[in-house]
Write an enzyme that holds these catalytic residues in place. Structure first.
Site, mmCIF file in Angstrom:
data_model
loop_
_atom_site.group_PDB
_atom_site.id
_atom_site.type_symbol
_atom_site.label_atom_id
_atom_site.label_comp_id
_atom_site.label_asym_id
_atom_site.label_seq_id
_atom_site.Cartn_x
_atom_site.Cartn_y
_atom_site.Cartn_z
ATOM 1 N N ARG A 178 45.931 31.821 40.505
ATOM 2 C CA ARG A 178 45.992 33.261 40.193
ATOM 3 C C ARG A 178 45.798 34.095 41.453
ATOM 4 O O ARG A 178 46.477 35.106 41.638
ATOM 5 C CB ARG A 178 44.941 33.614 39.125
ATOM 6 C CG ARG A 178 45.092 35.027 38.612
ATOM 7 C CD ARG A 178 44.240 35.312 37.410
ATOM 8 N NE ARG A 178 42.830 35.323 37.716
ATOM 9 C CZ ARG A 178 41.859 35.451 36.803
ATOM 10 N NH1 ARG A 178 42.178 35.565 35.518
ATOM 11 N NH2 ARG A 178 40.599 35.464 37.142
ATOM 12 N N LYS A 212 45.075 40.848 40.130
ATOM 13 C CA LYS A 212 43.622 40.956 40.335
ATOM 14 C C LYS A 212 43.365 41.452 41.761
ATOM 15 O O LYS A 212 43.048 40.692 42.670
ATOM 16 C CB LYS A 212 42.939 39.615 40.063
ATOM 17 C CG LYS A 212 41.450 39.767 39.874
ATOM 18 C CD LYS A 212 40.846 38.577 39.175
ATOM 19 C CE LYS A 212 39.342 38.617 39.174
ATOM 20 N NZ LYS A 212 38.725 39.780 38.531
ATOM 21 N N GLU A 247 41.439 45.751 26.930
ATOM 22 C CA GLU A 247 40.390 44.784 27.290
ATOM 23 C C GLU A 247 39.113 45.532 27.639
ATOM 24 O O GLU A 247 39.060 46.762 27.575
ATOM 25 C CB GLU A 247 40.845 43.915 28.474
ATOM 26 C CG GLU A 247 41.206 44.727 29.708
ATOM 27 C CD GLU A 247 41.552 43.889 30.941
ATOM 28 O OE1 GLU A 247 41.314 42.672 30.960
ATOM 29 O OE2 GLU A 247 42.043 44.497 31.912
HETATM 30 N N1 PMP Z 1 39.914 41.404 32.726
HETATM 31 C C1 PMP Z 1 39.486 41.884 33.894
HETATM 32 C C2 PMP Z 1 39.898 43.256 34.300
HETATM 33 C C3 PMP Z 1 38.683 41.105 34.739
HETATM 34 O O1 PMP Z 1 38.269 41.591 35.912
HETATM 35 C C4 PMP Z 1 38.295 39.817 34.306
HETATM 36 C C5 PMP Z 1 37.400 38.977 35.172
HETATM 37 N N2 PMP Z 1 38.125 38.221 36.076
HETATM 38 C C6 PMP Z 1 38.772 39.348 33.068
HETATM 39 C C7 PMP Z 1 39.568 40.183 32.301
HETATM 40 C C8 PMP Z 1 38.447 37.965 32.589
HETATM 41 O O2 PMP Z 1 39.155 37.034 33.353
HETATM 42 P P1 PMP Z 1 38.613 35.584 33.640
HETATM 43 O O3 PMP Z 1 38.359 34.949 32.322
HETATM 44 O O4 PMP Z 1 39.707 34.892 34.386
HETATM 45 O O5 PMP Z 1 37.376 35.719 34.442
#
Ligand code: PMP
Length: 330
Positions: free
Chosen positions: A88, A187, A220
């Site tokens: 990622r 990200k 989210e």
């Molecule tokens: N959404 C956002 C905006 C985030 O910053 C994160 C944390 N990385 C997540 C969702 C959850 O992603 P992950 O399960 O890969 O940590």
């Protein structure tokens, strides 16, 4: 390669390379600092004690949020889903045309080595790649070399008690950046959208924020994905709402299917949230966090529900399994 299991009784080597090769961007060595006690931070291939781990104020990661990052956890000596996080990271970098100066394998080794240098088996790892040092204009072509930083630390978002009871979330006015902007699909170091959401939840006295997309559908949390449970079925919003496709989200979807629950990715409305039987956040930092109240509406019976609990148990069981990540001290 130096590898030391922190469980062994032998003492870790305290002679760090950084003492003789200081960070070229760094110009202050503080007095009275016990370098032996400080965590070591990786910057561009060297290790620096925390108090000396500094980068230039001309780095575009600071000046413009120009860069990408990952938050990763290690459990019981295994870095959970490390390969997926590295993939990622490189995808985020590709999307912003940032050439990471390490191969994926080198990056994996750098993460593992940082954990070994700090004798850690359980950690929260922050991996950052910025555009690097440039001038005060925003043109990325002026930045000749990306800066790579790896921090191995710990993180607790909510106390055990709060998590046990479930958290109170609030739908905030800050809309998730849509997919035709710098949305959370990449990200990147641009988290102001999330921080504004968090501020709203903080000042209103809630534990966490929930962001809607520009059409009013649920997207989210500020650093977490969201699931609801309705009639035994799991529902989670799609990436078209501008969310980050979370690695924990994927893990939970697979675990849920294994446990026999139907999982659906579809638009979720605020009314769907208010009338859900259960709701929870997922994320590397948040792990699985039950939500028991949203904008003062009690979710289900106001306690973490049976589906959430089953998933939390199933998730707990795979942490530390070498098949679910990369061992640090193999
Ligand atoms: N959404 C956002 C905006 C985030 O910053 C994160 C944390 N990385 C997540 C969702 C959850 O992603 P992950 O399960 O890969 O940590």
């Amino acid at each position: 390669m130096f590898q030391k299991d922190p469980n062994s009784t032998a003492k870790a080597s305290k002679t760090a390379k950084h003492i003789s090769t200081p960070n070229p961007h760094f110009c202050f060595y503080g007095k009275g600092i016990n370098l032996d006690k400080e965590p070591l931070i990786y910057i561009d291939g060297e290790y620096y004690p925390k108090s000396q781990a500094k980068i230039s104020v001309f780095d575009h990661g600071l000046l413009y949020g120009d860069g990408v990052f990952e938050g990763i956890r290690a459990y019981k000596g295994v870095v959970f889903k490390l390969k997926e996080h590295i993939d990622r990271l490189y995808n985020s970098a590709k999307a912003i045309m940032l050439d990471i100066p390490l191969t994926k394998e080198e990056m994996i080794n750098a993460v593992l080595e940082t954990l070994r240098k700090n004798s850690m088996r359980d950690a929260y790892i922050r991996l950052i790649v910025t555009r690097g040092v440039g001038d005060l204009g925003l043109d990325p072509r002026k930045c000749r070399k990306p800066t790579v930083i790896i921090i191995a630390d710990r993180i607790t978002l909510y106390s055990g008690e709060t998590r046990e009871k479930g958290i109170k979330a609030m739908i905030v006015w800050v809309r998730r950046n849509p997919v035709d902007t710098a949305s959370h699909e990449i990200k990147s170091l641009n988290y102001l959208n999330s921080i504004l959401g968090k501020i709203e939840a903080n000042i209103a006295g809630f534990d966490e924020a929930i962001c809607l997309d520009k059409n009013g559908y649920v997207s989210e949390g500020v650093g977490e994905n969201l699931f609801i449970v309705k009639n035994g079925k799991l529902i989670t919003p799609p990436s078209s709402t501008g969310l980050l496709v979370g690695i924990t989200r994927e893990v939970i979807m697979k675990l849920a299917e294994k446990l026999g629950y139907m999982v659906v990715e579809r638009n979720v409305t605020p009314a769907d949230l208010f009338t859900a039987d259960e709701a929870f956040f997922t994320g590397t930092a948040a792990e699985i966090t039950p939500i028991t109240e949203i904008n003062k509406r009690i979710i289900g019976v106001g306690k973490p529900g049976p589906v959430t609990r089953n998933l939390m148990d199933a998730f707990e069981k795979i942490l530390g399994d070498p098949a679910e990540g990369i061992p640090i001290y193999a």
